[in-house]
Design an enzyme around this catalytic site. Structure first.
Site, short mmCIF file in Angstrom:
data_model
loop_
_atom_site.label_atom_id
_atom_site.label_comp_id
_atom_site.label_asym_id
_atom_site.label_seq_id
_atom_site.Cartn_x
_atom_site.Cartn_y
_atom_site.Cartn_z
N CYS A 1 4.35 8.38 1.96
CA CYS A 1 4.12 9.69 1.37
C CYS A 1 4.36 10.80 2.40
CB CYS A 1 2.68 9.76 0.84
SG CYS A 1 1.45 9.54 2.13
N CYS B 1 0.83 -1.21 0.00
CA CYS B 1 0.00 0.00 0.00
C CYS B 1 0.86 1.25 0.00
CB CYS B 1 -0.92 0.02 1.21
SG CYS B 1 -2.04 -1.36 1.23
N ASP C 1 2.99 2.32 2.52
CA ASP C 1 3.31 2.95 3.81
C ASP C 1 3.84 1.92 4.78
OD1 ASP C 1 2.06 5.64 3.47
OD2 ASP C 1 0.25 4.44 3.27
N CYS D 1 -3.04 7.31 7.04
CA CYS D 1 -1.68 7.51 7.57
C CYS D 1 -1.71 7.76 9.07
CB CYS D 1 -1.01 8.70 6.89
SG CYS D 1 -0.69 8.44 5.15
#
Lengths: 390, 144
Positions: B59, B33, B35, B103
């Site tokens: 990100c 994904c 992360d 996140c």
């Protein structure tokens, strides 16, 4: 600012802009009108049509102006499917098409059509043997892009055209990235329909073309008027069309010279990145690639972080990264060439123009080295990798 | 797209790094994904978090939420650290774009994973702490 995103869009050059200017405030007539005031606008449209055709060895009356590449792709595929639905409902395309093609094919699947998505090799070149095997008696359309928008791989369009012709199947190509950048001849390559977009070629946004070979009788997509020989309704976008023609004419004159210049710069960029940044992969074919495209994956890092840091150094670039598109999946193109998800996440696309300089490329690579090193120093994947090595 | 606070924590991330012999370390997320967060905690004999460090693959928002999460747990007791939810991390960053909310969930999960490791190492039970979802593929194919 250093602009390295010319596959996303290009600057309208002064040379093109000067030719467009009169068609806003002065020559504003609707080109389709009967009075003499409209005459200049109509002859400018005719001139542009001629330039657009000559760039790909077509006749003027085989060029239809549209609002851009996406419209042309939609038109070609949906109208061809409609036209031949009694003959068959099978379409062949590739796994790495632009979404304007892929999503249109998926739409048709919901309407009862069958679509075969032919695989590509690790460089992104379509597997011709698979394509040939996919052809069936009810196949009515093959649509394969001329060059890929992400990794820049140029497809064997002549071979595909030959296969299509041999089997009596219509062949459409999405040439949005290729038109005016690499040589295309619709007759030599047996292309029946071709989509192109102005803004990838220093013309304004919102104008494109569809080439339709004489005798291919697909229906209209936009209904409502007699423009474009009753095949595409809508008041002609005179300024946009003039810009398209001007850009096409310049591209034809300078195609070889521009490509040579871009290839030299591109290969310099690729060499420096591959030599100086470890654990990097060049995506796409090293030779069969668009003159202006460089595409990398930097292992252990993620693309969006990379783009933000490049932006802070005044460098405009793009990535196939999930984060930029709002979806969690990495680019379908990078997965199609067989990359693992975590590697596909660390992608960077740099697309040049003839206006870029060696100094700009040097600055970009210098910054890129620092940024990749910095992001790796923060990456748990890199930490694990280093520990495994020691 | 990002708030000033997010950009600040992305550009100047606090507490990046590793802790040698940490009291607890947890890695969460999934490279698929895009992360992965790893959080290191140094917890003293009174149960106070003395030090928090992180490493993140992801990100801008993933880096910023990790950075903020380490700031929020530093100096806290274990029970206080458990109150550092994804919402708290988001609020401290003046919000996140909707597609980036995951996140902040990852940041919360990273704190829990590090605390879980601490509890396991010391053979204790932390009230209110669930076994974290550990959903990452540590393996990276050696294809270069």
């Amino acid at each position: 600012m250093i602009y390295l995103d010319n596959a996303a869009t290009t600057r309208v050059t002064e040379e093109v802009f000067e030719q467009i200017k009169p068609y806003f405030c002065e020559q504003y007539a609707n080109p389709s009108a009967i009075y003499s005031f409209a005459g200049k606008a109509m002859s400018a449209v005719d001139e542009a049509r001629k330039s657009a055709a000559e760039l790909i060895g077509a006749e003027s009356n085989e060029i239809y102006f549209t609002a851009g590449g996406s419209e042309s792709d939609n038109w070609a595929i949906k109208a061809a499917a409609e036209l031949y639905k009694d003959k068959g409902k099978h379409i062949i395309t590739s796994t790495i098409e632009h979404h304007a093609v892929l999503h249109t094919c998926q739409y048709l699947e919901k309407q009862g059509y069958e679509v075969t998505y032919v695989n590509v090799d690790e460089n992104g070149v379509i597997r011709l043997d698979e394509l040939e095997k996919a052809i069936r008696p009810d196949t009515v359309l093959i649509t394969v892009m001329a060059a890929n928008n992400e990794i820049g791989t140029i497809q064997p369009i002549s071979e595909i055209g030959r296969l299509a012709k041999k089997n009596g199947i219509l062949f459409h190509t999405d040439a949005v990235q290729a038109y005016g950048h690499i040589p295309i001849d619709v007759n030599e390559m047996n292309i029946d329909m071709l989509s192109a977009s102005g803004h990838k070629l220093n013309a304004p946004k919102g104008v494109g073309i569809m080439y339709i070979r004489k005798g291919v009788r697909i229906g209209s997509f936009i209904h409502g008027g007699a423009q474009e020989r009753s095949r595409r309704a809508g008041t002609l976008n005179t300024a946009g069309i003039v810009g398209f023609g001007a850009a096409a004419k310049i591209a034809k004159e300078k195609l070889e010279e521009n490509a040579k210049k871009e290839i030299a710069l591109r290969d310099y960029l690729i060499k420096r990145v591959m030599d100086e940044i470890p654990y990097t992969r060049l995506n796409g074919d090293a030779v069969k690639r668009l003159p202006n495209n460089a595409h990398f994956c930097f292992k252990f890092i993620e693309g969006e972080s990379l783009l933000i840091l490049l932006d802070q150094n005044g460098i405009c670039a793009s990535s196939g990264s999930a984060c930029t598109s709002g979806s969690l999946d990495p680019s379908h193109v990078l997965l199609a060439i067989g990359l693992a998800h975590e590697i596909a996440h660390g992608s960077l696309r740099l697309t040049l123009s003839t206006e870029n300089t060696k100094e700009e490329i040097d600055f970009t690579v210098d910054k890129l080295k620092e940024i990749v090193a910095r992001l790796r120093s923060m990456s748990p994947l890199y930490e694990d990798f280093v520990k495994q090595q020691s | 797209m990002y708030s000033e606070k997010v950009m600040d924590h992305f550009n100047n991330p606090r507490n990046v790094g590793e802790i040698e012999n940490p009291s607890g370390v947890g890695t969460v997320g999934n490279a698929k994904c895009g992360d992965i967060m790893r959080m290191y905690l140094d917890i003293d004999e009174n149960g106070i978090i003395k030090e928090a460090k992180f490493k993140t693959f992801g990100c801008g928002a993933a880096v910023a939420t990790s950075s903020m999460a380490t700031e929020l747990v530093k100096g806290k007791t274990i029970q206080e650290a458990l109150q550092v939810t994804n919402k708290a991390v988001m609020e401290a960053l003046d919000g996140l774009p909707p597609v980036k909310v995951h996140c902040s969930l990852l940041a919360e999960e990273a704190i829990h994973a590090a605390l879980w490791d601490y509890a396991e190492k010391n053979n204790i039970k932390i009230e209110g702490l669930q076994k974290p979802v550990n959903d990452i593929e540590e393996k990276i194919e050696e294809e270069y």
